[in-house]
Design a protein around this motif. Structure first.
Motif, PDB file in Angstrom:
ATOM      1  N   PRO A 202      37.463  47.944  40.119  1.00 45.65           N
ATOM      2  CA  PRO A 202      36.292  47.397  40.816  1.00 45.65           C
ATOM      3  C   PRO A 202      35.742  46.172  40.093  1.00 45.65           C
ATOM      4  CG  PRO A 202      36.157  49.782  40.721  1.00 45.65           C
ATOM      5  CD  PRO A 202      37.327  49.397  39.857  1.00 45.65           C
ATOM      6  N   GLY A 203      35.438  45.154  40.868  1.00 50.02           N
ATOM      7  CA  GLY A 203      35.009  43.869  40.320  1.00 50.02           C
ATOM      8  C   GLY A 203      36.066  42.804  40.469  1.00 50.02           C
ATOM      9  N   ASP A 204      37.334  43.219  40.663  1.00 49.42           N
ATOM     10  CA  ASP A 204      38.405  42.252  40.914  1.00 49.42           C
ATOM     11  C   ASP A 204      38.315  41.736  42.348  1.00 49.42           C
ATOM     12  OD1 ASP A 204      39.339  42.631  38.368  1.00 49.42           O
ATOM     13  OD2 ASP A 204      40.920  44.037  38.944  1.00 49.42           O
ATOM     14  N   VAL A 205      38.919  40.591  42.587  1.00 47.50           N
ATOM     15  CA  VAL A 205      38.829  39.966  43.909  1.00 47.50           C
ATOM     16  C   VAL A 205      40.180  39.437  44.358  1.00 47.50           C
ATOM     17  CG1 VAL A 205      36.422  39.267  43.541  1.00 47.50           C
ATOM     18  CG2 VAL A 205      38.261  37.669  42.973  1.00 47.50           C
ATOM     19  N   VAL A 216      37.335  38.575  48.885  1.00 49.92           N
ATOM     20  CA  VAL A 216      36.879  39.953  49.078  1.00 49.92           C
ATOM     21  C   VAL A 216      36.895  40.632  47.709  1.00 49.92           C
ATOM     22  CG1 VAL A 216      37.635  40.149  51.469  1.00 49.92           C
ATOM     23  CG2 VAL A 216      39.220  40.764  49.627  1.00 49.92           C
ATOM     24  N   MET A 217      36.000  41.584  47.510  1.00 49.02           N
ATOM     25  CA  MET A 217      35.834  42.207  46.196  1.00 49.02           C
ATOM     26  C   MET A 217      36.109  43.706  46.253  1.00 49.02           C
ATOM     27  SD  MET A 217      32.434  42.348  43.744  1.00 49.02           S
ATOM     28  CE  MET A 217      32.843  41.007  42.641  1.00 49.02           C
ATOM     29  N   VAL A 218      36.841  44.211  45.266  1.00 48.80           N
ATOM     30  CA  VAL A 218      37.048  45.651  45.098  1.00 48.80           C
ATOM     31  C   VAL A 218      35.755  46.258  44.558  1.00 48.80           C
ATOM     32  CG1 VAL A 218      38.396  47.433  43.923  1.00 48.80           C
ATOM     33  CG2 VAL A 218      39.502  45.283  44.610  1.00 48.80           C
ATOM     34  N   VAL A 219      35.246  47.299  45.210  1.00 48.71           N
ATOM     35  CA  VAL A 219      33.970  47.892  44.786  1.00 48.71           C
ATOM     36  C   VAL A 219      34.082  49.373  44.425  1.00 48.71           C
ATOM     37  CG1 VAL A 219      32.514  46.224  45.991  1.00 48.71           C
ATOM     38  CG2 VAL A 219      33.305  48.264  47.211  1.00 48.71           C
ATOM     39  N   ASP A 220      35.246  49.980  44.652  1.00 44.55           N
ATOM     40  CA  ASP A 220      35.439  51.373  44.245  1.00 44.55           C
ATOM     41  C   ASP A 220      36.936  51.652  44.221  1.00 44.55           C
ATOM     42  OD1 ASP A 220      34.866  53.919  43.396  1.00 44.55           O
ATOM     43  OD2 ASP A 220      33.856  54.567  45.222  1.00 44.55           O
ATOM     44  N   GLN A 221      37.313  52.732  43.524  1.00 40.80           N
ATOM     45  CA  GLN A 221      38.722  53.009  43.324  1.00 40.80           C
ATOM     46  C   GLN A 221      38.943  54.489  43.097  1.00 40.80           C
ATOM     47  OE1 GLN A 221      40.224  50.947  39.901  1.00 40.80           O
ATOM     48  NE2 GLN A 221      42.373  51.411  40.306  1.00 40.80           N
ATOM     49  N   VAL A 222      40.005  55.029  43.713  1.00 40.44           N
ATOM     50  CA  VAL A 222      40.401  56.420  43.496  1.00 40.44           C
ATOM     51  C   VAL A 222      41.901  56.462  43.239  1.00 40.44           C
ATOM     52  CG1 VAL A 222      38.546  57.363  44.936  1.00 40.44           C
ATOM     53  CG2 VAL A 222      40.766  56.838  45.976  1.00 40.44           C
ATOM     54  N   TYR A 277      42.447  38.388  41.276  1.00 41.73           N
ATOM     55  CA  TYR A 277      41.864  37.837  40.048  1.00 41.73           C
ATOM     56  C   TYR A 277      40.733  38.735  39.576  1.00 41.73           C
ATOM     57  CZ  TYR A 277      44.393  33.468  40.900  1.00 41.73           C
ATOM     58  OH  TYR A 277      45.382  32.524  41.100  1.00 41.73           O
ATOM     59  N   GLY A 278      40.394  38.573  38.292  1.00 39.23           N
ATOM     60  CA  GLY A 278      39.289  39.313  37.724  1.00 39.23           C
ATOM     61  C   GLY A 278      38.433  38.417  36.849  1.00 39.23           C
ATOM     62  N   PHE A 279      37.200  38.838  36.592  1.00 40.83           N
ATOM     63  CA  PHE A 279      36.336  38.100  35.684  1.00 40.83           C
ATOM     64  C   PHE A 279      36.854  38.245  34.257  1.00 40.83           C
ATOM     65  CE2 PHE A 279      33.562  38.579  39.329  1.00 40.83           C
ATOM     66  CZ  PHE A 279      32.949  37.324  39.397  1.00 40.83           C
ATOM     67  N   ILE A 280      36.686  37.212  33.473  1.00 38.59           N
ATOM     68  CA  ILE A 280      37.252  37.198  32.116  1.00 38.59           C
ATOM     69  C   ILE A 280      36.593  38.239  31.234  1.00 38.59           C
ATOM     70  CG2 ILE A 280      37.536  35.792  30.026  1.00 38.59           C
ATOM     71  CD1 ILE A 280      37.915  33.373  31.885  1.00 38.59           C
TER      72      ILE A 280
END
Length: 281
Positions: A202-205, A216-222, A277-280
């Motif tokens: 979550p937080g990756d786009v 678009v952004m990933v906000v949850d994961q299972v 991509y993800g934030f550094i």
């Protein structure tokens, strides 16, 4: 039109004002308690499908912040900045954060807003910084010092003046408004790092830079017992509109499966699968 007469109330007991203050404070506290008690977050609204378990992240992480982000009531429509209802309702839930009454908070802007709000909630003001389209990095900490950016064509520079200082909400909103105007998918992508889809969190786009571009952004994961990963996606779009959780076409909708082809289809945009991509930090 009927006329109305208004009368001001004069407090005869000097303790009345204090009593009213205490009652007001009590009501405010009770209201906040009830709001927290019945808060409906992303992870509360969307339990893992059968056979899957939610991936838990450190409570102070951006990933956990997104998983716990509050949602508007069930059945809410996505509204545009001017109050109209979005024509293409491709969502299952709407994130609960306000828009401006201007066409400013679009896809990349909403992602940057979430990132900024996360650091702001933690009082990590020095972590709030974004690049604008000409490559200049603009830090909130310099706005807090009373500095602003002067833009002239493709050139920009810091300037001093009698500007509002501090880390208050009003200064943050002024800072974010500047970012919304002068940043976008191109500048956002330039400060992200390429990721492997197997390392998604979550937080990756998924991001395609351009005019127009989209993100678009990933906000949850299972995850499932066999290692299968599912995730939820959120987006804003054009014109400026509330950020919302997207439907998917998978058997686990609204959860998305990791794409296996070279393209990744979302309800309103098709991305190259590799463009994640993800934030550094």
């Amino acid at each position: 039109m009927k006329s109305r007469k208004f009368r001001s109330k004069i407090l005869t007991d000097p303790l009345d004002g204090y009593r009213f203050f205490l009652i007001g404070m009590l009501l405010t506290i009770l209201s906040l308690c009830f709001q927290n008690l019945y808060a409906d977050s992303i992870q509360e609204r969307f339990p893992p499908p059968n056979g899957f378990q939610r991936i838990n992240f450190p409570q102070d992480s951006f990933a956990a912040y997104l998983q716990n982000f509050p949602l508007k009531p069930k059945g809410s429509s996505v509204s545009l900045y001017d109050g109209r209802i979005k024509t293409n309702q491709v969502h299952v839930a709407v994130l609960d954060f306000p828009l401006l009454r201007e066409d400013l908070i679009q896809c990349a802007d909403a992602v940057m807003k979430l990132r900024a709000e996360y650091f702001y909630s933690r009082k990590q003001y020095d972590q709030i910084h974004f690049k604008i389209s000409n490559g200049m990095e603009v830090a909130f900490s310099r706005f807090a010092q009373g500095k602003r950016v002067q833009v002239n064509g493709n050139k920009s520079q810091w300037k001093k003046g009698k500007f509002k200082q501090g880390t208050g909400r009003d200064v943050l909103e002024e800072y974010l408004r500047f970012i919304y105007i002068y940043a976008g998918t191109i500048s956002l992508k330039s400060e992200l790092k390429k990721k492997s889809i197997q390392n998604l969190i979550p937080g990756d786009v998924w991001i395609e830079a351009g005019s127009p571009g989209h993100v678009v952004m990933v906000v949850d994961q299972v995850t499932g017992k066999n290692g299968q990963t599912l995730f939820l996606l959120a987006q804003s779009y054009m014109p400026s509109q509330e950020m919302h959780i997207l439907k998917s076409e998978s058997p686990y909708s609204p959860w998305f499966e990791l794409p296996k082809s070279q393209s990744f289809q979302t309800p309103e945009w098709e991305f190259p699968t590799k463009e994640i991509y993800g934030f550094i930090k």
